[in-house]
Scaffold this motif. Structure first.
Motif, short mmCIF file in Angstrom:
data_model
loop_
_atom_site.label_atom_id
_atom_site.label_comp_id
_atom_site.label_asym_id
_atom_site.label_seq_id
_atom_site.Cartn_x
_atom_site.Cartn_y
_atom_site.Cartn_z
N GLU A 88 0.90 -1.12 0.04
CA GLU A 88 0.01 0.11 -0.01
C GLU A 88 0.68 1.32 0.07
OE1 GLU A 88 -2.47 -0.59 3.34
OE2 GLU A 88 -3.86 -1.81 2.32
N GLN A 89 2.04 1.20 0.60
CA GLN A 89 2.79 2.48 0.79
C GLN A 89 3.38 2.76 -0.44
OE1 GLN A 89 5.96 2.00 4.12
NE2 GLN A 89 4.22 2.24 5.47
N MET A 90 3.63 1.77 -1.60
CA MET A 90 4.24 1.92 -2.85
C MET A 90 3.08 2.08 -3.83
SD MET A 90 7.55 -0.63 -3.21
CE MET A 90 6.43 -1.99 -2.75
N GLY A 91 1.90 2.17 -3.51
CA GLY A 91 0.72 2.52 -4.25
C GLY A 91 0.04 1.41 -4.82
N GLY A 92 0.49 0.19 -4.22
CA GLY A 92 -0.58 -1.21 -4.73
C GLY A 92 -1.27 -1.37 -3.68
N LYS A 93 -1.83 -2.58 -3.96
CA LYS A 93 -3.22 -3.10 -3.15
C LYS A 93 -3.03 -4.64 -3.12
CE LYS A 93 -8.26 -2.79 -3.30
NZ LYS A 93 -9.45 -2.95 -4.12
N LEU A 94 -3.35 -5.10 -1.97
CA LEU A 94 -3.09 -6.55 -1.67
C LEU A 94 -4.47 -7.03 -0.89
CD1 LEU A 94 -1.74 -9.18 -1.42
CD2 LEU A 94 -0.52 -8.48 0.60
N THR A 95 -5.48 -7.57 -1.49
CA THR A 95 -6.57 -8.06 -0.89
C THR A 95 -6.72 -9.59 -1.01
OG1 THR A 95 -7.84 -8.59 -3.34
CG2 THR A 95 -7.95 -6.32 -2.21
N TYR A 96 -7.66 -10.19 -0.02
CA TYR A 96 -7.53 -11.42 0.20
C TYR A 96 -9.00 -12.09 0.41
CZ TYR A 96 -7.56 -9.01 4.64
OH TYR A 96 -7.78 -8.16 5.62
N ASN A 97 -9.32 -13.35 0.23
CA ASN A 97 -10.55 -14.02 0.51
C ASN A 97 -10.43 -15.38 0.67
OD1 ASN A 97 -13.53 -14.15 0.60
ND2 ASN A 97 -13.52 -14.92 -1.56
N SER A 98 -11.47 -15.97 1.54
CA SER A 98 -11.39 -17.48 2.00
C SER A 98 -12.65 -17.96 2.02
CB SER A 98 -10.48 -17.68 3.30
OG SER A 98 -10.51 -18.97 3.70
N ASP A 99 -13.11 -18.85 1.14
CA ASP A 99 -14.33 -19.69 1.35
C ASP A 99 -14.25 -20.69 0.54
OD1 ASP A 99 -14.72 -18.65 -1.42
OD2 ASP A 99 -15.67 -16.97 -0.87
N GLU A 100 -15.28 -21.44 0.57
CA GLU A 100 -15.31 -22.97 -0.38
C GLU A 100 -15.26 -22.81 -1.67
OE1 GLU A 100 -15.18 -25.59 1.29
OE2 GLU A 100 -15.59 -24.99 3.32
N SER A 101 -15.75 -21.71 -2.22
CA SER A 101 -15.81 -21.55 -3.89
C SER A 101 -14.21 -21.13 -4.29
CB SER A 101 -16.87 -20.51 -4.19
OG SER A 101 -16.36 -19.23 -3.55
N THR A 102 -13.79 -20.23 -3.63
CA THR A 102 -12.28 -19.97 -4.00
C THR A 102 -11.20 -20.41 -3.55
OG1 THR A 102 -12.37 -17.92 -2.58
CG2 THR A 102 -13.46 -17.54 -4.73
N GLY A 103 -11.27 -20.88 -2.36
CA GLY A 103 -10.35 -21.48 -1.50
C GLY A 103 -9.77 -20.32 -0.85
N ASN A 104 -8.44 -20.28 -0.52
CA ASN A 104 -7.74 -19.48 0.03
C ASN A 104 -7.09 -18.51 -1.05
OD1 ASN A 104 -7.85 -20.39 2.72
ND2 ASN A 104 -6.43 -21.87 2.42
N PHE A 105 -7.46 -17.01 -1.27
CA PHE A 105 -7.27 -16.52 -2.41
C PHE A 105 -6.51 -15.14 -2.04
CE2 PHE A 105 -8.49 -13.23 -5.57
CZ PHE A 105 -8.12 -14.06 -6.83
N TYR A 106 -5.43 -14.87 -2.72
CA TYR A 106 -4.76 -13.56 -2.74
C TYR A 106 -4.69 -12.84 -3.76
CZ TYR A 106 -3.70 -16.65 1.38
OH TYR A 106 -3.59 -17.56 2.18
N ARG A 107 -4.61 -11.45 -3.62
CA ARG A 107 -4.68 -10.63 -5.20
C ARG A 107 -3.69 -9.28 -4.76
NH1 ARG A 107 -9.03 -9.18 -9.52
NH2 ARG A 107 -8.42 -11.52 -10.14
N LEU A 108 -2.65 -9.26 -5.54
CA LEU A 108 -1.63 -8.07 -5.33
C LEU A 108 -1.78 -7.33 -6.70
CD1 LEU A 108 0.48 -6.62 -3.87
CD2 LEU A 108 2.25 -8.36 -4.70
N GLU A 109 -1.71 -6.08 -6.40
CA GLU A 109 -2.05 -5.35 -7.93
C GLU A 109 -1.08 -3.91 -7.63
OE1 GLU A 109 -6.06 -3.87 -8.30
OE2 GLU A 109 -6.85 -5.93 -7.52
N PHE A 110 -0.53 -3.62 -8.72
CA PHE A 110 0.49 -2.59 -9.09
C PHE A 110 0.06 -1.94 -10.48
CE2 PHE A 110 3.06 -4.90 -6.02
CZ PHE A 110 3.19 -4.01 -5.07
N ASN A 111 0.31 -0.64 -10.49
CA ASN A 111 -0.01 0.08 -11.75
C ASN A 111 1.01 -0.32 -12.67
OD1 ASN A 111 -2.33 1.41 -10.75
ND2 ASN A 111 -1.32 3.01 -9.89
N LEU A 112 0.72 -0.37 -13.83
CA LEU A 112 2.10 -0.52 -14.98
C LEU A 112 2.45 0.72 -15.30
CD1 LEU A 112 -0.09 -3.14 -17.13
CD2 LEU A 112 1.84 -3.72 -15.78
N SER A 113 3.63 0.76 -15.46
CA SER A 113 4.33 1.90 -15.84
C SER A 113 4.68 2.21 -17.37
CB SER A 113 5.77 1.99 -15.31
OG SER A 113 6.59 1.01 -15.86
N LYS A 114 4.49 1.11 -18.11
CA LYS A 114 4.35 0.79 -19.44
C LYS A 114 3.47 0.22 -20.07
CE LYS A 114 9.55 1.60 -19.56
NZ LYS A 114 10.69 1.05 -20.20
#
Length: 458
Positions: free
Chosen positions: A432-458
């Protein structure tokens, strides 16, 4: 591109593999050799029961075979390693095979059934126990078949092979051929186990080496930190002393100026102007000294990031490769799928690696054994998106909330936490300090799910 990172056995040292296989082969060869010797009374009882007229001759021949087998054992490849283990064992088993096949082909038809049954059991137990290449099992079968066919033809001229088949020969041919398949499967399974143990050993050694390097680096960091603390304390003390003297100096100048201003009626206009210049200069010195004092006493908590263009795909692939040993030890399969197009992000290289390492290491740590962790890097709306999923044991949303918000809870409670419990939280904070985003979820349909996002520079 999809990379299966549950490593195959191509990286195993072939010399180590050969040594382990020889050791295993030698162990089971010893078992077979001594079992044949200790089973000798059972064979004597069989001879006495069904071939009572010739049991003494058979007794003497069995003693000779045991003596020859033990000579091969002592001077061959089992006791002194003069020959190969498989070759030595093949000779020992071949002597017994030749003898048993001779009895089955020479003895009268009314007495051969128990010998055929025992011969069949011998082949089955041999291939269940032995660890050698399947070629040697087939060779023993061919020896037995050849002796049976040739000797039966020589000593039973008036009986056809149908009599031999009907009195136990058929059972022996089927079981002996089937036992070769058992020997083949056992060889492949045992070899697989050896390879698995070796790769676990290699992975364990790598982890140990990495831990040693980390401990050495920690000690070096502690030593450098200790020296820096001493230097900082010295700098802080020296700066305070200088500032203290500087303040006294500016204070004394101000007092002198105040006294001069009280008696300025005798001063000329030029002298009064010079005193004004000195007063202004003294005020500036006081202002600078206050600024220096505030700067020395303040502590900044902000991280100074060094941003640069980074290939996000290569960073993810490298961290995944580094985590493969730990995943292998937990029998976790890593499946990496990276978008082949360019994923360039403008981030700090050191802290990006820290985010990925802490995220991946904790994903592996909290994943159940014998499961699959899928890692998918792709682009969505001018963003580089890293999806990590594990459909093993569900952690639950409450558990993930605790793991990803450990830093906030720690700062509020002023407690102490370990690196294990703070890994997710540190990764989230840095992202988050570098401008990104880390989200997460845990349920029977997705399992243990993690998503890391950063803006593309090019």
């Amino acid at each position: 591109m999809v990379n299966d990172l549950k490593f195959s056995f191509v990286n195993i040292d072939q010399e180590s593999l050969s040594m382990e296989m020889k050791a295993k082969a030698k162990y089971y060869a010893n078992v077979i050799h001594w079992t044949l010797i200790y089973a000798l009374p059972l064979f004597w009882l069989l001879d006495y029961s069904f071939l009572s007229a010739d049991w003494l001759w058979l007794f003497a021949i069995r003693i000779c075979i045991v003596f020859l087998s033990h000579c091969f054992y002592i001077y061959g490849g089992l006791a002194k390693n003069n020959w190969g283990t498989e070759m030595t064992l093949s000779i020992i088993v071949g002597l017994n095979t030749f003898f048993y096949a001779s009895i089955c082909s020479i003895a009268s038809v009314s007495s051969i059934l128990p010998y055929f049954l025992l011969f069949s059991i011998f082949f089955v137990l041999l291939n269940i126990t032995v660890f050698w290449k399947p070629f040697y099992s087939i060779l023993q079968c061919l020896i037995a078949y050849g002796v049976l066919i040739v000797f039966y033809k020589l000593f039973n001229k008036y009986d056809g092979y149908d009599v031999l088949i009907a009195n136990g020969g058929g059972i022996f041919f089927v079981l002996s051929a089937f036992s070769c398949l058992i020997g083949f499967n056992r060889y492949q399974i045992a070899k697989k186990e050896i390879l698995k143990n070796l790769i676990i050993e290699v992975a364990s050694n790598r982890v140990i080496e990495q831990n040693e390097k980390i401990n050495d680096q920690q000690n070096e960091i502690k030593e450098v930190n200790r020296k820096l603390n001493k230097l900082s304390e010295y700098r802080y003390s020296a700066l305070n002393m200088i500032l203290h003297d500087f303040r006294n100096f500016t204070g004394s100048i101000q007092m002198s100026l105040d006294l001069l201003k009280e008696t300025n009626e005798n001063f000329t206009a030029e002298q009064t102007e010079i005193l004004g210049y000195i007063g202004v200069g003294n005020e500036k010195l006081k202002y600078l000294s206050e600024k220096m004092a505030n700067s020395a006493e303040s502590e900044s908590s902000q991280i100074d990031y060094n941003y640069t263009d980074i290939d996000f795909g290569k960073a993810v692939e490298q961290v995944t490769m580094d985590m493969s040993d730990a995943a292998t030890m937990k029998q976790i399969k890593l499946q990496l799928n990276i978008d082949p197009s360019s994923t360039i992000v403008y981030l700090d290289k050191i802290f990006l690696d820290q985010v990925l390492v802490k995220l991946m290491s904790n994903v592996v740590r909290y994943s159940a054994s014998n499961t699959i962790v899928s890692i998918h890097l792709h682009k969505v709306d001018n963003k580089a998106v890293l999806d990590i999923a594990n459909k093993g044991k569900i952690l639950g949303s409450k558990k993930l909330e605790q793991l990803f918000n450990g830093l906030d809870e720690l700062s509020q409670s002023h407690g102490v936490a370990t690196q294990t419990t703070l890994g997710f939280s540190v990764a989230k904070t840095l992202a988050e300090q570098m401008g990104g985003k880390l989200t997460y979820n845990s349920d029977e349909s997705t399992g243990n799910f993690y998503r890391l996002e950063f803006n593309l520079s090019k």
